[in-house]
Design a protein around this motif. Sequence first.
Motif, PDB file in Angstrom:
ATOM      1  N   GLY B 288     -31.375  -3.529  15.510  1.00  0.00           N
ATOM      2  CA  GLY B 288     -29.922  -3.403  15.339  1.00  0.00           C
ATOM      3  C   GLY B 288     -29.539  -3.403  13.865  1.00  0.00           C
ATOM      4  N   MET B 289     -30.156  -4.309  13.096  1.00  0.00           N
ATOM      5  CA  MET B 289     -29.876  -4.368  11.658  1.00  0.00           C
ATOM      6  C   MET B 289     -30.240  -3.029  11.000  1.00  0.00           C
ATOM      7  SD  MET B 289     -28.731  -7.501  10.788  1.00  0.00           S
ATOM      8  CE  MET B 289     -29.195  -8.132   9.161  1.00  0.00           C
ATOM      9  N   GLN B 290     -31.369  -2.474  11.379  1.00  0.00           N
ATOM     10  CA  GLN B 290     -31.804  -1.226  10.766  1.00  0.00           C
ATOM     11  C   GLN B 290     -30.919  -0.060  11.197  1.00  0.00           C
ATOM     12  OE1 GLN B 290     -35.732  -0.641   9.791  1.00  0.00           O
ATOM     13  NE2 GLN B 290     -36.487  -2.599  10.613  1.00  0.00           N
ATOM     14  N   ALA B 291     -30.505  -0.083  12.458  1.00  0.00           N
ATOM     15  CA  ALA B 291     -29.629   0.983  12.951  1.00  0.00           C
ATOM     16  C   ALA B 291     -28.316   0.981  12.166  1.00  0.00           C
ATOM     17  CB  ALA B 291     -29.371   0.788  14.444  1.00  0.00           C
ATOM     18  N   LEU B 292     -27.769  -0.211  11.941  1.00  0.00           N
ATOM     19  CA  LEU B 292     -26.485  -0.282  11.236  1.00  0.00           C
ATOM     20  C   LEU B 292     -26.638   0.079   9.763  1.00  0.00           C
ATOM     21  CD1 LEU B 292     -25.071  -3.419  13.006  1.00  0.00           C
ATOM     22  CD2 LEU B 292     -24.059  -1.118  13.035  1.00  0.00           C
ATOM     23  N   GLU B 293     -27.757  -0.306   9.187  1.00  0.00           N
ATOM     24  CA  GLU B 293     -28.009   0.064   7.800  1.00  0.00           C
ATOM     25  C   GLU B 293     -28.081   1.594   7.675  1.00  0.00           C
ATOM     26  OE1 GLU B 293     -31.408  -1.972   6.195  1.00  0.00           O
ATOM     27  OE2 GLU B 293     -31.483  -0.564   4.512  1.00  0.00           O
ATOM     28  N   GLN B 294     -28.784   2.224   8.615  1.00  0.00           N
ATOM     29  CA  GLN B 294     -28.857   3.686   8.627  1.00  0.00           C
ATOM     30  C   GLN B 294     -27.473   4.303   8.812  1.00  0.00           C
ATOM     31  OE1 GLN B 294     -31.305   6.278   8.465  1.00  0.00           O
ATOM     32  NE2 GLN B 294     -32.158   4.591   7.279  1.00  0.00           N
ATOM     33  N   PHE B 295     -26.715   3.716   9.720  1.00  0.00           N
ATOM     34  CA  PHE B 295     -25.395   4.263  10.028  1.00  0.00           C
ATOM     35  C   PHE B 295     -24.499   4.298   8.787  1.00  0.00           C
ATOM     36  CE2 PHE B 295     -20.952   3.737  11.293  1.00  0.00           C
ATOM     37  CZ  PHE B 295     -20.781   4.841  12.108  1.00  0.00           C
ATOM     38  N   THR B 296     -24.470   3.155   8.076  1.00  0.00           N
ATOM     39  CA  THR B 296     -23.576   3.149   6.909  1.00  0.00           C
ATOM     40  C   THR B 296     -24.151   3.968   5.755  1.00  0.00           C
ATOM     41  OG1 THR B 296     -24.484   0.986   6.309  1.00  0.00           O
ATOM     42  CG2 THR B 296     -22.360   1.002   7.393  1.00  0.00           C
ATOM     43  N   THR B 297     -25.469   4.045   5.677  1.00  0.00           N
ATOM     44  CA  THR B 297     -26.061   4.885   4.629  1.00  0.00           C
ATOM     45  C   THR B 297     -25.726   6.358   4.891  1.00  0.00           C
ATOM     46  OG1 THR B 297     -27.862   3.318   4.350  1.00  0.00           O
ATOM     47  CG2 THR B 297     -28.212   5.540   3.496  1.00  0.00           C
ATOM     48  N   LYS B 298     -25.909   6.779   6.136  1.00  0.00           N
ATOM     49  CA  LYS B 298     -25.711   8.197   6.454  1.00  0.00           C
ATOM     50  C   LYS B 298     -24.231   8.605   6.433  1.00  0.00           C
ATOM     51  CE  LYS B 298     -29.929   8.965   9.110  1.00  0.00           C
ATOM     52  NZ  LYS B 298     -30.541   9.784   8.049  1.00  0.00           N
ATOM     53  N   THR B 299     -23.368   7.711   6.912  1.00  0.00           N
ATOM     54  CA  THR B 299     -21.953   8.075   6.955  1.00  0.00           C
ATOM     55  C   THR B 299     -21.229   7.720   5.659  1.00  0.00           C
ATOM     56  OG1 THR B 299     -21.362   5.922   7.869  1.00  0.00           O
ATOM     57  CG2 THR B 299     -21.829   7.688   9.453  1.00  0.00           C
ATOM     58  N   GLY B 300     -21.861   6.879   4.836  1.00  0.00           N
ATOM     59  CA  GLY B 300     -21.180   6.447   3.619  1.00  0.00           C
ATOM     60  C   GLY B 300     -19.991   5.539   3.898  1.00  0.00           C
ATOM     61  N   LYS B 301     -19.909   5.002   5.103  1.00  0.00           N
ATOM     62  CA  LYS B 301     -18.766   4.165   5.472  1.00  0.00           C
ATOM     63  C   LYS B 301     -19.066   2.693   5.237  1.00  0.00           C
ATOM     64  CE  LYS B 301     -16.080   7.375   7.430  1.00  0.00           C
ATOM     65  NZ  LYS B 301     -14.720   7.674   6.941  1.00  0.00           N
ATOM     66  N   SER B 302     -18.322   2.070   4.364  1.00  0.00           N
ATOM     67  CA  SER B 302     -18.425   0.627   4.200  1.00  0.00           C
ATOM     68  C   SER B 302     -17.143   0.157   3.543  1.00  0.00           C
ATOM     69  CB  SER B 302     -19.643   0.236   3.353  1.00  0.00           C
ATOM     70  OG  SER B 302     -19.288   0.091   2.001  1.00  0.00           O
ATOM     71  N   ILE B 303     -16.945  -1.158   3.527  1.00  0.00           N
ATOM     72  CA  ILE B 303     -15.722  -1.658   2.900  1.00  0.00           C
ATOM     73  C   ILE B 303     -15.822  -1.667   1.384  1.00  0.00           C
ATOM     74  CG2 ILE B 303     -15.021  -3.057   4.872  1.00  0.00           C
ATOM     75  CD1 ILE B 303     -16.094  -5.493   3.387  1.00  0.00           C
ATOM     76  N   PHE B 304     -17.013  -1.448   0.862  1.00  0.00           N
ATOM     77  CA  PHE B 304     -17.172  -1.537  -0.608  1.00  0.00           C
ATOM     78  C   PHE B 304     -17.141  -0.158  -1.262  1.00  0.00           C
ATOM     79  CE2 PHE B 304     -19.340  -5.357   1.057  1.00  0.00           C
ATOM     80  CZ  PHE B 304     -18.426  -6.281   0.602  1.00  0.00           C
TER      81      PHE B 304
END
Lengths: 304, 304, 304, 304
Positions: B288-304
Motif C-alpha cells: 500500500g505504501m509503495q502504491a501510494l508513493e507511485q500514485f503521487t509520483t506519477k500524478t504529481g499530486k501532493s499537498i507540497f
Amino acid sequence: MQDYRVSLEEIHTYVKNIEDTGKVASYIPELANVNKAHFGIYLNNLKGEDQHIGDYNIPFSVQSISKVLTLSKALQLIGTDVWKRMDVEPSGDPFNHLSLLELEEGIPRNPLINAGAIVIADILVSELKDPKNEFLQFVRDITNDQTIAFNEKVALSEKNTGFVNYATANLLKSFGNLKNDVETVLDFYFHQCALEMTCKQLSNAFYLFANRGNCMRDVAHLSLTQVKRINAIMLTCGFYDEAGEFAFEVGLPGKSGVGGGIVALLPNEFVIVTWSPGLNPKGNSYLGMQALEQFTTKTGKSIF
Amino acid sequence: MQDYRVSLEEIHTYVKNIEDTGKVASYIPELANVNKAHFGIYLNNLKGEDQHIGDYNIPFSVQSISKVLTLSKALQLIGTDVWKRMDVEPSGDPFNHLSLLELEEGIPRNPLINAGAIVIADILVSELKDPKNEFLQFVRDITNDQTIAFNEKVALSEKNTGFVNYATANLLKSFGNLKNDVETVLDFYFHQCALEMTCKQLSNAFYLFANRGNCMRDVAHLSLTQVKRINAIMLTCGFYDEAGEFAFEVGLPGKSGVGGGIVALLPNEFVIVTWSPGLNPKGNSYLGMQALEQFTTKTGKSIF
Amino acid sequence: MQDYRVSLEEIHTYVKNIEDTGKVASYIPELANVNKAHFGIYLNNLKGEDQHIGDYNIPFSVQSISKVLTLSKALQLIGTDVWKRMDVEPSGDPFNHLSLLELEEGIPRNPLINAGAIVIADILVSELKDPKNEFLQFVRDITNDQTIAFNEKVALSEKNTGFVNYATANLLKSFGNLKNDVETVLDFYFHQCALEMTCKQLSNAFYLFANRGNCMRDVAHLSLTQVKRINAIMLTCGFYDEAGEFAFEVGLPGKSGVGGGIVALLPNEFVIVTWSPGLNPKGNSYLGMQALEQFTTKTGKSIF
Amino acid sequence: MQDYRVSLEEIHTYVKNIEDTGKVASYIPELANVNKAHFGIYLNNLKGEDQHIGDYNIPFSVQSISKVLTLSKALQLIGTDVWKRMDVEPSGDPFNHLSLLELEEGIPRNPLINAGAIVIADILVSELKDPKNEFLQFVRDITNDQTIAFNEKVALSEKNTGFVNYATANLLKSFGNLKNDVETVLDFYFHQCALEMTCKQLSNAFYLFANRGNCMRDVAHLSLTQVKRINAIMLTCGFYDEAGEFAFEVGLPGKSGVGGGIVALLPNEFVIVTWSPGLNPKGNSYLGMQALEQFTTKTGKSIF
C-alpha cells in the motif's frame, strides 16, 4: 547490648524532636486512615535479648516489605530459575517504571520493584495449590506466629485503585512474562501487600536473613547462598530510588514499605524494624530513615 | 481524470512485480487468517467519477483507520475540549510508547496513537447513550451505507490479546485521564478497531475530509477548521513512526491500519484507499505504501 | 491579493494588542541584545506584488532557519545520499535530545534538529572547498542579494556558549557519523546560524520552495521532488516540539529560528516571513506564531 | 590465612580451565595492545601476610579504578560539598548515559559513572594548584610507592578518541556543573585513567578502605564515615550495569576498570585485586569476575 539500649532511647528522643514532614500514603484509601503519630522500633539481637520502644506491637500494613518474603518462597520453590524471568540490577530510575520494562522487553530489573514482585507472585500462583493461604502459612511459620493475617479491606482498596499495577501486569503479559491471568496474579499480589504485621513480628520474620537462613525455631528455610543474595538485593534495590542513599547513610541491607515500615539487618548480629507512617517524597518512612541512620551512626554497626 | 486511470492500472502492474515482504498482523489471531494476496485500490475524485482496481469491494478490518472517525465524532460532540486531554504532536518514538505517557503524566501525544484513541473512546463513552451503536450509525451516515458493521469475532480476539491496550488504559486511569472504567472503554475501543469496511466504503467515509467537512450527501458534519486540523493530524501522526517518511515520500494526509488498509487524500481533489494485508516492520501496509508513493509520483499530486 | 493586504494590516493591529509574553533568547549572549519590540512581516506572492509591514527590512540572526538552506545545498551536492546519515521523522521529544541520538546510535531523527543539521554541516565541509564562503554565495545567489553576510560576533558568541552543540557533535563523532573534526564542523555550523537576513531577504531565499525549485531569477536549484520533500520535512519537523501544533494551527510548511524569525509558505502561492524576537517556552516566536495563525485563518490559505 | 592460600591457587587453576571469551578494550587504541593472556591476583590481608599469583607485579592501566581515588581526594578536600554536585544512586541504565544526565539536569547519578567522575575531576582542578602532580602524589603516598606514574601515551590515546567524554563534559558545562574549561578538566581526567599500577600497588592503595581510612603507614587519610560511604558507593555503583550482579554473586565492595583490573575488599579483613584484560560485554574483566566469585564462594567471605 547495653549500647543498643541506650541507642533506642536516644533515637526515640532524637526523632521526637524532628518535625515529621512525611505524608501518609494516600493513593490506597485504606492506608490513608492510619494515624501518622505512630512510631515504634523493635531490635532483635538474635540472642533473645530483644529491645523495643513505642508502638512496636501494633500491626500495620507491610506493603512492599512482603516482596522479600515472596522472593524467599519463590527461591525455596524453584531456586535459581527465578533469575530466568528477572534481573538483579538496581532500577535507578526515579519515575519511568514502565518504560524500563518496555526497553528491556518485559524483564523486570529486580524482584523488589513492582514489576519484579508481580512476576514473583506469578511464580507462586503457578507453584502453589492454594497460593494465598500457603504463602500466609509460610510467613506464620518463619515468624512462629499464627495470628498474622491479610487485611481484606486493604487488599480490596489496593485492587480498586491499583491501576499502575494493572498496567504493569498487562505489560508483562504482553511480553509473555506472566503465565497466569492478570486478575489471579494481582489478587495474590494485593493480598501479600495487605499483610499486617507488627515491628516485632517483622523482626522475627527477617531473623532468618540475619541467621544464615534459619528461622527462630532453628529450621532451615533457605541456604546460606540464598540468604546472602537476598541481602545483596535488599542493599542494592530495597529502597526504590533511595537505595544508594540508604546504603550510603545507613549501610545495612533492608526493605521499606509504604505502610511506613522499614526492616534492616546486620548478618549474624541483629534485625531492626521501625514504623512511622509519614513517607518522604521517595516513598520511604521519613522518621524511620532518620532513626536508622542515627542507630548505625551511634552504634557504628554497618556492613561497610 | 484520464491521468488517474492510467495511474491505477500502472500502479497495479508495478505492485504485482514487487515481492511482498510484508507480514500479516499476527498478534490479533483473527487478523492472521486474512489472505495476504488481497490487493485493492479505490479512488474517489469527489465528482462521481470513481475508479478502482482489484479487491476494492471486499470488507477488511479497518483497525486504526477508525481513530480518525472517532476523533471526528468527539470533535462534533465536545469541540476543542478534546485538546484538554491530549496533545497534537507526533509521538516520534519507535518503541517506547508507555514511557512517553509516563513522562508526560497521562497526556497522550496525539489522538492517533493508541493512548490518544483510548482517551477519545472514553470521551465517546461519556457523551453517547449507546456508544457502540451511535458511533456505528455515524460511520454509516457519513458513508451513506447501512451495511457497515463490527466483526464481533475480531473484537473478541482483540480483547483476549490486547494486553498492551489494557496496560495503556490502566496507566491513563492512574493519571486520571480516563473517566469511565477500563473494561467499558476498551470494549468500545476493540469494537471500533473491529469495524469492517471495503476500500470503497472507506473512501466514502473520508470524503468529508477532502470535501470541507461535508459528506457525500452534502450534509455538514464538521467545520472547515475542524477538517483542516484533522488533516494536519493525519499528516503529522497518521503512520506511527513512519509519519515523516509518508509525508516525505507520498505527501498526503492519511491513516493506515494493521488490517492493511491505507486512506490518503488531497483536499478538494480526491480520496484514495489501498488494501494489502502484508505489513512492513513499522506496521504499515508494505505494498500500500509503495502504491501510494507511485500514485503521487506519477500524478504529481501532493499537498507540497 | 487585495485580501492579503487587508490581512497584513489587520494582523499588525491584532498583534499590537497582544501582550508579548515571549522572551528574547538569552543563552547566546549576542542575541540577548536584540530589542524585543521589533516586529515585521514580508509577504511574497511569487508575482512581484509583494507586501510588507513593520521592520521587514532590518537584518536579524536567522539561526535555525539556515538549516533549510544547508539541507538544500547538501541535497544539491550529494542527493539522496543525505538520507544514509539521518532520518526524516519528527523528533517528538520535548527535552531529551541527546538520548534519542544514543538510542538510535548516532542517526539524527531529521535534518532540522541540531544533531541532523550538524551532520549536514559535516557533509558541506566535506563537499565544498571553501565551505563557509561557498555556502554564503549559495544563499546570496538564491536570494539575488550580495549583501547578505555572517555576523562574526554572533558566531563567536555561539562558539563560546555552544556546549550542547559540542556535546552533540562529539556524540555524533563517537558513533562515526561525523567525518571531519568537531571544531571545523562546528565553526561552519555556528556561522550558518549567524547568518543575518531581513524578512524580505528570507522570503526571497525561500521563494524556490514555493516555486518548484526555481529561484527568483528562474534558475533551477532543486528538483520538484527535492522541493516537495523539503516542504514535507518543514511541515513535520520545522518547529521543534511544536511542529504538530504549527501544522494544526497554521497548516503551512515552515521553519522558525531562535532569532525570532519564522518563514512559512504555500507551494505555488506565497512565502510569508515574520520577525518578532520574543520566544514562547518552546523556542518559537510568540507573536510570529500568532500572526501566522491569524493570517491563515483570515485568508483561508493552508495546505489542508 | 591458610584457607586463603589454597583459594588463590585453586582459583588460578579454575580460571585457567575457562575459555576467556572476554575482549580487550579496543576503543582506546593504546589499550588494545595489551596481551590478553595476562592474569594476576594479589591478596592483602592487612596483616602483612600477603599472597599473590601470576602477573601481580606488572603495571596495567587502572582506568575507572582511579575514580575511587579521585573521589577520596575530593572528599578529603571539600568533604560533603561533593554531594551538592552529584547523587549517590546506581545509574541502572545499560546504555542511555547522556539521557539520564539530561533528565536530571546535569546532576550525575554517582561519582563512579563517567559523568560523576568528570565532575570530581573538575573539583580537583579547582582545589589543587598542580592538579595532576598533586593527585599523583596522593596516590603515591597512600600506596607508599613513588614509582607510580601516568602513561602519557595512554592519556593521549584517550584524548584522541574520547568523544563520549567530550560530549559528557560539554553537557555538564551546559548545565553549569563544570566550573573549569572542558579541555583542562578532561586533560586531568584522561591522565587519572592512564595511571598505571600493579595488582600489588592497587591493593596497597585500597588498603585504607579496608582499614578505616588509614593507609599502610597508619596515616589517617579519610574518616571512618567517609570510608564507609565510599565502600557503600563501590558496592552499589562500582561495576557499571553489573553492580547488582557483582553484589549478588561476590558480595564485596569493589571497582573495575576497562584495563582489566578489579579491586574488591572486605572491611577489616582484606583487599583483593585481580587483573585479566579480557572484558565481558558489560565492560568488566571476564576472568576477574569469575575469580572473585570463586574466591568468595570458597572462603565464605562477603559482607552479607
